[in-house]
Design an enzyme around this catalytic site. Structure first.
Site, PDB file in Angstrom:
ATOM      1  CG  ASP A 220      -2.053   0.838   1.496  1.00  0.00           C
ATOM      2  OD1 ASP A 220      -2.335   1.285  -0.355  1.00  0.00           O
ATOM      3  OD2 ASP A 220      -2.385   1.357   2.134  1.00  0.00           O
ATOM      4  CB  SER A 244      -6.323   4.146  -0.703  1.00  0.00           C
ATOM      5  OG  SER A 244      -4.601   4.340  -0.927  1.00  0.00           O
ATOM      6  CD  GLN A 294      -3.934   2.449  -3.229  1.00  0.00           C
ATOM      7  OE1 GLN A 294      -3.781   3.346  -2.443  1.00  0.00           O
ATOM      8  NE2 GLN A 294      -3.356   1.403  -2.033  1.00  0.00           N
TER       9      GLN A 294
END
Length: 301
Positions: A220, A244, A294
Site C-alpha cells: 500500500d 485510497s 489501486q
C-alpha cells in the site's frame, strides 16, 4: 547519487525506529480470537493520525488465513470504506464463502464499533508450481546503492519539513530505498513508472502467511504518491485531498519478505477525480512475486 544520500540502515537510530514499528505491526497481526471466525487486534504505531490502509490489508489477509486449512493465499480484493482511529482496537469478522478441494474464498470485514473500515474478499488456492511465466524485471541499481526514503527528508521544502520528519520519527515497518524523493518530500512531478526496493528490517520466521500479510501491508506504500507524481495538474499536497478507495493484491508465488523486493508502480489512467495505479513486485532473483492495483480519489480540498 551523491555520498550524503546513501548509507546503511543497520546500526543507526533510524533502524531502531523501524524495528520498533515492525514490533508493533507484528503485534497487530497477532489476532485475539473472539469466537468462531471473529478476532480483535491492536494497531501499529500512529503515523498519520489515522489507521494506515496497509495495516488493515495485512490483518484482513491474516484473519482470513486463520480460517482456511492448507490452501495458501493468492489474492485479496479490498475496499477502504472509512478511516479508523489508531488508539482503538479493530474487530475482524470472517465469513466462509466457499471451501473447495483446491480453493477457498473468504469475506472479511474490519471494523471499529459500528464503523466498517474495510471490506475484502480473500481467495486461497493450492496448485502446481509449473508452468511459469515472469514479466521482465526493470533495470534498477542495487538496493544498498540507493538512498533510504528517509535520506530525502532533510532536502524536503521547509513547508513540508514537519510532515516529512514523521517518516523518520515514526517510520514504516519496512526498509524502503528509492532513487528520487517522493512528492510528499518535495519530489518533482513526472510521467512514467517508478521503482523502489523494500524489505523487512529483520527476519520474521518462516511462516508463509506472515510474509504474505507483511507484503500486503507494504504494497500500500507510495501508491497514492504515484498518482500525484503523474497527475496532469500541479499536485500541491496542501491544496489536494487524496485517499485510497480500494486495493487489489495477487500473489503469484511464495514470498520471503525479509529479503529485497523491487516494487514498480505506474499510473494507468486518470479520469476526473480518480486515478488507477498498477504495481508489479519482483524478488531479487527477478521472479514476479505479486501484482497490485489501486484506485485513488484525488480532488481539491
Amino acid at each position: 547519487m551523491t555520498d550524503d544520500l546513501t548509507g546503511p540502515l543497520q546500526g543507526t537510530a533510524l533502524e531502531k525506529a523501524v524495528l520498533a514499528s515492525l514490533d508493533t505491526l507484528e503485534q497487530a497481526l497477532e489476532l485475539q480470537p473472539l469466537g468462531e471466525h471473529r478476532f480483535r487486534a491492536t494497531n501499529e504505531r500512529d503515523r498519520f493520525g489515522r489507521l494506515f490502509g496497509g495495516q488493515l490489508l495485512g490483518q484482513a489477509l491474516a484473519a482470513a488465513a486463520r480460517t482456511v486449512d492448507h490452501h495458501p493465499p493468492h489474492s485479496l480484493h479490498a475496499y477502504f470504506v472509512q478511516t479508523g482511529a489508531s488508539d482503538t482496537p479493530v474487530d475482524i469478522t470472517v465469513d466462509a464463502v466457499r471451501d473447495g478441494r483446491s480453493m477457498a474464498t473468504r469475506q472479511v470485514t474490519v471494523a471499529q464499533g459500528e464503523r466498517t473500515l474495510l471490506t475484502a474478499i480473500a481467495s486461497f488456492h493450492t496448485g502446481p508450481a509449473e508452468p511459469v511465466f515472469d514479466t521482465t524485471m526493470p533495470d534498477a541499481p542495487e538496493p544498498e546503492t540507493m538512498p533510504l526514503l528517509q535520506h530525502w527528508v532533510p532536502r524536503a521544502p521547509e513547508a513540508m519539513r514537519t510532515n516529512a520528519q514523521t517518516w523518520i520519527d515514526v517510520p514504516p515497518a519496512i526498509e524502503i530505498r528509492i532513487a528520487e524523493p517522493t512528492g510528499f518530500l518535495g519530489g518533482p512531478q513526472r510521467s512514467g513508472p517508478r521503482s523502489h526496493w523494500m524489505r523487512l528490517p529483520r527476519p520474521v520466521g518462516a511462516d508463509p502467511v506472515t510474509h504474505a500479510a507483511l507484503l500486503a501491508y507494504a504494497s500500500d506504500y507510495l501508491m497514492l504518491d504515484a498518482a500525484m507524481r503523474n497527475h496532469p495538474q500541479p499536485a500541491d499536497y496542501g491544496a489536494i485531498a487524496a485517499v485510497s478507495l480500494d486495493h487489489a493484491l495477487w500473489l503469484h508465488r511464495p514470498v520471503r519478505f525479509d529479503e529485497w523486493h523491487l516494487y514498480t508502480q505506474e499510473t494507468v489512467a486518470i479520469s476526473g477525480h480518480r486515478a488507477l495505479i498498477r504495481g508489479i513486485i519482483h524478488d531479487a532473483a527477478g521472479h514476479t512475486v505479486a501484482s497490485t492495483a489501486q484506485e485513488i480519489l484525488v480532488r481539491p480540498r
